[in-house]
Design a protein around this motif. Structure first.
Motif, mmCIF file in Angstrom:
data_model
loop_
_atom_site.group_PDB
_atom_site.id
_atom_site.type_symbol
_atom_site.label_atom_id
_atom_site.label_comp_id
_atom_site.label_asym_id
_atom_site.label_seq_id
_atom_site.Cartn_x
_atom_site.Cartn_y
_atom_site.Cartn_z
ATOM 1 N N ALA A 114 -4.820 1.972 -3.269
ATOM 2 C CA ALA A 114 -6.192 2.140 -2.780
ATOM 3 C C ALA A 114 -6.579 0.932 -1.933
ATOM 4 O O ALA A 114 -6.232 -0.204 -2.264
ATOM 5 N N LEU A 115 -7.295 1.162 -0.848
ATOM 6 C CA LEU A 115 -7.601 0.084 0.085
ATOM 7 C C LEU A 115 -8.348 -1.054 -0.597
ATOM 8 O O LEU A 115 -8.014 -2.237 -0.384
ATOM 9 N N ASP A 116 -9.346 -0.733 -1.413
ATOM 10 C CA ASP A 116 -10.100 -1.811 -2.050
ATOM 11 C C ASP A 116 -9.226 -2.614 -3.006
ATOM 12 O O ASP A 116 -9.370 -3.839 -3.115
ATOM 13 N N LYS A 117 -8.278 -1.943 -3.674
ATOM 14 C CA LYS A 117 -7.368 -2.651 -4.575
ATOM 15 C C LYS A 117 -6.425 -3.555 -3.787
ATOM 16 O O LYS A 117 -6.107 -4.671 -4.213
ATOM 17 N N VAL B 90 -5.506 -3.607 5.744
ATOM 18 C CA VAL B 90 -5.189 -4.732 4.858
ATOM 19 C C VAL B 90 -4.844 -5.969 5.686
ATOM 20 O O VAL B 90 -5.228 -7.083 5.343
ATOM 21 N N ARG C 272 0.859 -1.194 0.000
ATOM 22 C CA ARG C 272 0.000 0.000 0.000
ATOM 23 C C ARG C 272 0.890 1.237 0.000
ATOM 24 O O ARG C 272 0.959 2.000 0.957
ATOM 25 N N THR D 121 -1.908 -1.103 -6.043
ATOM 26 C CA THR D 121 -2.641 -1.613 -4.876
ATOM 27 C C THR D 121 -2.609 -0.608 -3.726
ATOM 28 O O THR D 121 -2.750 -0.984 -2.566
ATOM 29 N N ASP E 77 -6.959 -11.103 -1.693
ATOM 30 C CA ASP E 77 -7.890 -12.196 -2.015
ATOM 31 C C ASP E 77 -7.426 -12.970 -3.247
ATOM 32 O O ASP E 77 -7.483 -14.205 -3.273
ATOM 33 N N VAL F 114 -7.008 -4.957 -0.813
ATOM 34 C CA VAL F 114 -7.763 -6.100 -0.291
ATOM 35 C C VAL F 114 -8.054 -7.089 -1.411
ATOM 36 O O VAL F 114 -7.946 -8.315 -1.227
ATOM 37 N N SER F 115 -8.400 -6.581 -2.586
ATOM 38 C CA SER F 115 -8.633 -7.466 -3.734
ATOM 39 C C SER F 115 -7.365 -8.222 -4.112
ATOM 40 O O SER F 115 -7.416 -9.408 -4.473
ATOM 41 N N ALA G 225 -8.037 -7.501 6.878
ATOM 42 C CA ALA G 225 -8.721 -8.237 5.802
ATOM 43 C C ALA G 225 -7.983 -9.528 5.485
ATOM 44 O O ALA G 225 -8.603 -10.574 5.241
#
Length: 297
Positions: free
Chosen positions: A48-51, A93, A35, A46, A57, A53-54, A96
């Motif tokens: 951005a937080l959503d990126k 992160v 991050r 990566t 995963d 976390v994705s 998650a």
């Protein structure tokens, strides 16, 4: 075993995050999720937080055993990043990633960030500064189910170290790591909590890194599971004349060679390809059975 170095490891069987790893017969694939707004590999893809976390995963879905999460570059070129900013980047992160069941490590040299990450559920402290702050060892010693990665690095955290010189790089790295392991042990860290990393490219030029890779068995002889962080690094790019994004083949070759020389964890960006290369290497050595057999059966 011909062509394969098998180091004598102290406590090779480790239970981490509820998973058992036998580093006498197994290699773990560690995925990288940064991050940072301008990480050397993905240039902030990566951040951005959503990126981020994705990416965690996807790495786990692609077979990663571990996920390494960082919020500050090793290089100081992006200016000062406070501990508060670093923690704000990595903690969501980590939280998650813990839910995926993977081993979660935090790449940090700061005790305050490491403590917060461990409190959030991280299992490993990945210190790339050679235990510059022994307080990191104190944190791990107080948590017997966690691991500490001790990396060879000559410079103070996030400072340049121009034109490094070594008389005998493998011997000097091994001695450095033995000395820093002794510091960790003196502060209560148990042998079964320690992992070593020779620090590919960290305060080293390409010739240095090629030689330490060639002689990695001498470093693995220190006797703790050895991590090889070879993925997409400059020694690959400079050797092959390949920019970022075109270093997968070279990175996989370096990872496989490192395994044959005693590495038991490989830190990689391209997870799916890396998992295949590692599992194939394990099968050739004789540590893993094929997924199925039909051909000429």
């Amino acid at each position: 075993m011909q062509g394969v170095f098998l180091p004598r490891l102290r406590e090779p069987v480790r239970t981490i995050a509820g998973r058992t790893f036998d580093f006498d017969r197994q290699v773990a694939v560690m995925a990288v999720v940064n991050r940072t707004p301008d990480s050397f590999y993905d240039k902030g893809a990566t951040f951005a937080l959503d990126k981020a976390v994705s990416a965690v995963d996807k790495a786990v879905a692609d077979g990663a055993d571990w996920v390494d999460i960082g919020g500050v570059k090793f290089s100081p070129n992006d200016g000062e990043v406070s501990a508060e900013v670093e923690a704000d980047r990595v903690l969501p992160v980590v939280e998650a990633a813990v839910k995926t069941g993977a081993v979660v490590s935090v790449d940090t040299f700061r005790a305050s960030v490491a403590e917060a990450a461990l409190d959030a559920g991280a299992h490993v402290v990945n210190d790339t500064t050679g235990l510059h702050d022994p307080a990191l060892a104190d944190l791990v010693a107080a948590r017997p189910h966690t691991q500490l990665i001790i990396t060879h690095s000559l410079a103070k955290p996030r400072t340049h170290y121009p034109q490094p010189q070594y008389a005998d790089i493998a011997a000097e790295i091994a001695l450095f790591l033995r000395n820093r392991v002794d510091v960790a042990l003196s502060r209560g860290v148990q042998p079964g909590q320690i992992i070593i990393d020779p620090g590919h490219d960290l305060n080293k030029n390409t010739y240095h890194t090629l030689e330490l890779t060639r002689r990695l068995s001498e470093i693995a002889e220190v006797g703790y599971p050895c991590l090889a962080a070879v993925s997409n690094k400059d020694f690959v790019g400079e050797t092959l004349d390949r920019p970022h994004g075109e270093r997968i083949a070279g990175s996989l070759a370096a990872a496989v060679y490192s395994i044959l020389q005693g590495a038991r964890i490989v830190r990689m960006h391209n997870v799916k390809e890396s998992v295949d290369a590692v599992r194939m290497t394990e099968a050739i050595i004789g540590w893993r059975k094929p997924a199925y057999t039909v051909h000429n059966m």
